[in-house]
Design a protein around this motif. Structure first.
Motif, mmCIF file in Angstrom:
data_model
loop_
_atom_site.group_PDB
_atom_site.id
_atom_site.type_symbol
_atom_site.label_atom_id
_atom_site.label_comp_id
_atom_site.label_asym_id
_atom_site.label_seq_id
_atom_site.Cartn_x
_atom_site.Cartn_y
_atom_site.Cartn_z
ATOM 1 N N PHE A 1 7.733 -2.488 11.226
ATOM 2 C CA PHE A 1 7.470 -1.778 9.967
ATOM 3 C C PHE A 1 6.650 -2.610 8.979
ATOM 4 O O PHE A 1 6.562 -2.259 7.804
ATOM 5 C CB PHE A 1 8.791 -1.319 9.335
ATOM 6 N N MET A 2 6.080 -3.737 9.458
ATOM 7 C CA MET A 2 5.272 -4.581 8.563
ATOM 8 C C MET A 2 3.795 -4.403 8.889
ATOM 9 O O MET A 2 3.400 -4.461 10.061
ATOM 10 C CB MET A 2 5.644 -6.068 8.734
ATOM 11 N N THR A 3 2.974 -4.205 7.864
ATOM 12 C CA THR A 3 1.539 -4.026 8.123
ATOM 13 C C THR A 3 0.898 -5.359 8.505
ATOM 14 O O THR A 3 1.444 -6.439 8.222
ATOM 15 C CB THR A 3 0.795 -3.490 6.884
ATOM 16 N N GLN A 4 -0.267 -5.237 9.123
ATOM 17 C CA GLN A 4 -1.020 -6.425 9.530
ATOM 18 C C GLN A 4 -1.296 -7.337 8.327
ATOM 19 O O GLN A 4 -1.205 -8.549 8.406
ATOM 20 C CB GLN A 4 -2.337 -5.956 10.133
ATOM 21 N N LYS A 5 -1.603 -6.690 7.201
ATOM 22 C CA LYS A 5 -1.933 -7.455 6.003
ATOM 23 C C LYS A 5 -0.691 -8.165 5.445
ATOM 24 O O LYS A 5 -0.773 -9.296 4.976
ATOM 25 C CB LYS A 5 -2.538 -6.527 4.945
ATOM 26 N N THR B 1 0.805 -1.227 0.000
ATOM 27 C CA THR B 1 0.000 0.000 0.000
ATOM 28 C C THR B 1 0.836 1.274 0.000
ATOM 29 O O THR B 1 0.364 2.317 -0.441
ATOM 30 C CB THR B 1 -0.926 0.060 1.239
ATOM 31 N N ASN B 2 2.079 1.206 0.499
ATOM 32 C CA ASN B 2 2.835 2.450 0.596
ATOM 33 C C ASN B 2 3.507 2.844 -0.717
ATOM 34 O O ASN B 2 3.924 3.971 -0.888
ATOM 35 C CB ASN B 2 3.872 2.378 1.722
ATOM 36 N N ASN B 3 3.629 1.905 -1.671
ATOM 37 C CA ASN B 3 4.269 2.279 -2.939
ATOM 38 C C ASN B 3 3.627 1.614 -4.162
ATOM 39 O O ASN B 3 4.176 1.685 -5.258
ATOM 40 C CB ASN B 3 5.768 1.960 -2.889
ATOM 41 N N ASN B 4 2.479 0.963 -3.944
ATOM 42 C CA ASN B 4 1.723 0.376 -5.066
ATOM 43 C C ASN B 4 2.438 -0.750 -5.811
ATOM 44 O O ASN B 4 2.037 -1.117 -6.902
ATOM 45 C CB ASN B 4 1.328 1.447 -6.089
ATOM 46 N N ILE B 5 3.510 -1.298 -5.237
ATOM 47 C CA ILE B 5 4.253 -2.366 -5.907
ATOM 48 C C ILE B 5 3.519 -3.694 -5.733
ATOM 49 O O ILE B 5 3.016 -3.991 -4.645
ATOM 50 C CB ILE B 5 5.688 -2.449 -5.314
ATOM 51 N N LYS B 6 3.468 -4.479 -6.816
ATOM 52 C CA LYS B 6 2.860 -5.806 -6.740
ATOM 53 C C LYS B 6 3.972 -6.854 -6.716
ATOM 54 O O LYS B 6 4.931 -6.747 -7.497
ATOM 55 C CB LYS B 6 1.949 -6.041 -7.946
ATOM 56 N N LEU B 7 3.822 -7.854 -5.835
ATOM 57 C CA LEU B 7 4.858 -8.876 -5.720
ATOM 58 C C LEU B 7 4.252 -10.277 -5.751
ATOM 59 O O LEU B 7 3.159 -10.507 -5.221
ATOM 60 C CB LEU B 7 5.638 -8.701 -4.413
ATOM 61 N N CYS B 8 4.986 -11.216 -6.356
ATOM 62 C CA CYS B 8 4.578 -12.627 -6.367
ATOM 63 C C CYS B 8 4.988 -13.269 -5.036
ATOM 64 O O CYS B 8 5.664 -12.630 -4.219
ATOM 65 C CB CYS B 8 5.234 -13.364 -7.528
ATOM 66 N N LYS B 9 4.616 -14.525 -4.845
ATOM 67 C CA LYS B 9 4.903 -15.222 -3.584
ATOM 68 C C LYS B 9 6.397 -15.171 -3.236
ATOM 69 O O LYS B 9 6.778 -14.756 -2.148
ATOM 70 C CB LYS B 9 4.426 -16.679 -3.691
ATOM 71 N N GLN B 10 7.215 -15.595 -4.175
ATOM 72 C CA GLN B 10 8.657 -15.697 -3.909
ATOM 73 C C GLN B 10 9.262 -14.324 -3.576
ATOM 74 O O GLN B 10 10.018 -14.177 -2.614
ATOM 75 C CB GLN B 10 9.339 -16.291 -5.134
ATOM 76 N N HIS B 11 8.922 -13.317 -4.374
ATOM 77 C CA HIS B 11 9.518 -11.997 -4.151
ATOM 78 C C HIS B 11 8.931 -11.302 -2.930
ATOM 79 O O HIS B 11 9.624 -10.510 -2.270
ATOM 80 C CB HIS B 11 9.378 -11.124 -5.404
ATOM 81 N N PHE B 12 7.676 -11.606 -2.588
ATOM 82 C CA PHE B 12 7.109 -11.026 -1.374
ATOM 83 C C PHE B 12 7.806 -11.595 -0.138
ATOM 84 O O PHE B 12 8.176 -10.848 0.779
ATOM 85 C CB PHE B 12 5.591 -11.269 -1.272
ATOM 86 N N ILE B 13 7.995 -12.922 -0.115
ATOM 87 C CA ILE B 13 8.663 -13.545 1.040
ATOM 88 C C ILE B 13 10.068 -12.966 1.210
ATOM 89 O O ILE B 13 10.494 -12.629 2.324
ATOM 90 C CB ILE B 13 8.690 -15.089 0.899
ATOM 91 N N ARG B 14 10.756 -12.802 0.080
ATOM 92 C CA ARG B 14 12.117 -12.240 0.145
ATOM 93 C C ARG B 14 12.074 -10.803 0.683
ATOM 94 O O ARG B 14 12.870 -10.431 1.537
ATOM 95 C CB ARG B 14 12.749 -12.262 -1.257
ATOM 96 N N TYR B 15 11.132 -9.988 0.160
ATOM 97 C CA TYR B 15 10.966 -8.591 0.600
ATOM 98 C C TYR B 15 10.666 -8.542 2.103
ATOM 99 O O TYR B 15 11.268 -7.773 2.855
ATOM 100 C CB TYR B 15 9.821 -7.944 -0.201
ATOM 101 N N PHE B 16 9.750 -9.396 2.545
ATOM 102 C CA PHE B 16 9.288 -9.381 3.930
ATOM 103 C C PHE B 16 10.434 -9.737 4.884
ATOM 104 O O PHE B 16 10.714 -9.012 5.853
ATOM 105 C CB PHE B 16 8.136 -10.387 4.087
ATOM 106 N N GLU B 17 11.113 -10.848 4.587
ATOM 107 C CA GLU B 17 12.176 -11.298 5.495
ATOM 108 C C GLU B 17 13.323 -10.289 5.533
ATOM 109 O O GLU B 17 13.879 -10.009 6.601
ATOM 110 C CB GLU B 17 12.672 -12.691 5.076
ATOM 111 N N ARG B 18 13.641 -9.726 4.374
ATOM 112 C CA ARG B 18 14.734 -8.746 4.331
ATOM 113 C C ARG B 18 14.385 -7.512 5.169
ATOM 114 O O ARG B 18 15.214 -6.999 5.905
ATOM 115 C CB ARG B 18 14.980 -8.347 2.865
ATOM 116 N N LYS B 19 13.130 -7.063 5.064
ATOM 117 C CA LYS B 19 12.735 -5.854 5.795
ATOM 118 C C LYS B 19 12.739 -6.097 7.316
ATOM 119 O O LYS B 19 13.147 -5.234 8.090
ATOM 120 C CB LYS B 19 11.342 -5.415 5.322
#
Lengths: 314, 66
Positions: free
Chosen positions: A207-211, A15-33
């Motif tokens: 820094f991670m949203t509930q969603k 929601t903060n930057n309108n970026i769409k991510l697939c499963k693999q890239h979301f997991i990578r983004y989440f864990e890195r953050k």
């Protein structure tokens, strides 16, 4: 529109930057953050014994999952899990099953403490005998037990599953109730001053949203079902949560803005309230409190008296 | 229009309604998209994802509260 980084189907739109991510890239983004939060705010030191407060819900199991990964990779700190069984039928009994399973599968020691054993009654029974709102009893009891038992278990830090939504709600609640001193204790690592009577709390999901947390937990299969505390929407916090979700749907990025703005003023708040802190030891139980008798001891006394009156009149 | 079967996890109930995508489902049910994950065939989808006749959509609550 596919994932920002590949041609796979997206599972989330941030929601903060309108970026769409697939499963693999979301997991990578989440864990890195989350790992960046731990690193940037120095949440864990070498040789820390980190207690992870688990409820068995998506937030706490996400924290436990990522800290287990980090511990396995670095071997620089140890982790154990601690759970509080408030006695909420149909909710906590179910979520604790997920917590037990995760800890067993990952060989993590889990210690469970209950209101019934520690305070003499389940939350459900306390509420039947009084007019208190659930969160006004449950909040102080849970904080009290987590701090007391963490000290007994030798934890040097206590990790909780608080996410960006939780923190944004707390910040707004403190504003609305003119409770700014309480906000000064917030942040990814809690407390204004170090005091050995408090085990410092760390919030890796700050820094991670509930969603985002729910999405991660779903994709990783961390919980069997997403259960909601039956008391969560009755509370003042529930109303603030609804208000912020309505705002977020209309003006995406609102919750991130609350946290970003708050992080800019937090160092000034901490500095400002340093001199105001007076921590006593409760005359009854010895736990830290700003008063003579801590809130938990006062509540236990009131609830026990109400129970006696109910028995006397029945 | 496609007939969609929607399972609302929070209320543990199933409703049937006509919608062409997940966003329409949420609007018709007056559910804030911030509060749910959308699951179709056990995969997460976005609001704009087109739905087909007889699709079964699950709305998973993201609110935990302790």
């Amino acid at each position: 529109m596919p994932c920002k980084n590949c041609l796979e189907k997206p599972v989330i739109q941030l929601t903060n930057n309108n970026i769409k991510l697939c499963k693999q890239h979301f997991i990578r983004y989440f864990e890195r953050k989350v790992l960046n939060t731990i690193h940037n705010y120095k949440l864990i030191d070498k040789n820390d014994k980190v207690g992870v407060a688990v409820s068995g819900g998506k937030d706490s199991l996400t924290v436990l999952n990522i800290l287990t990964m980090l511990r396995n990779k670095t071997r620089k700190f140890s982790i154990e899990a601690i759970a509080i069984d408030e006695g909420i039928k149909g909710y906590r009994d179910k979520t604790l099953q997920d917590a037990k399973k995760f800890c067993k599968d990952n060989k993590i020691k889990l210690s469970i403490f209950s209101y019934k054993e520690e305070f003499g009654s389940t939350l459900d029974n306390f509420l039947k005998k009084s007019k208190f709102k659930a969160c006004s009893v449950c909040g102080p009891f849970r904080r009290y037990l987590l701090n007391k038992k963490s000290k007994e278990l030798g934890f040097t830090k206590l990790a909780t599953g608080h996410n960006l939504d939780d923190e944004a709600q707390t910040i707004m609640m403190n504003y609305f109730r003119r409770n700014i001193e309480t906000s000064a204790r917030l942040g990814p690592i809690t407390g204004i001053i170090k005091d050995k009577r408090f085990v410092r709390r760390i919030k890796p999901l700050y820094f991670m949203t509930q969603k985002e947390v729910a999405t991660y937990a779903f994709l990783k299969g961390l919980t069997s079902e997403f259960l909601e505390c039956p008391h969560s929407t009755d509370s003042y916090r529930g109303e603030i949560m609804k208000m912020l979700n309505d705002f977020e749907a209309k003006y995406p990025g609102t919750k991130h803005s609350i946290i970003t703005s708050f992080m800019e003023i937090l160092p000034m708040l901490k500095e400002n309230f340093k001199g105001y802190i007076q921590i006593n030891s409760c005359k009854n139980c010895g736990e830290p409190t700003s008063q003579e008798i801590c809130q938990t001891c006062k509540l236990v006394e009131i609830l026990k008296n109400k129970a006696k009156n109910v028995q006397a009149h029945s | 229009m496609n007939m969609i079967k929607v399972y609302i996890e929070k209320e543990n109930k199933v409703v049937k309604l006509e919608a062409s995508n997940a966003k329409e489902v949420l609007t018709k049910l007056n559910i804030n998209p911030e509060t749910v994950l959308l699951s179709l065939n056990n995969e997460l989808i976005l609001q704009e994802t087109k739905l087909n006749n007889n699709d079964e959509l699950k709305l998973l609550s993201v609110i935990s509260g302790g």
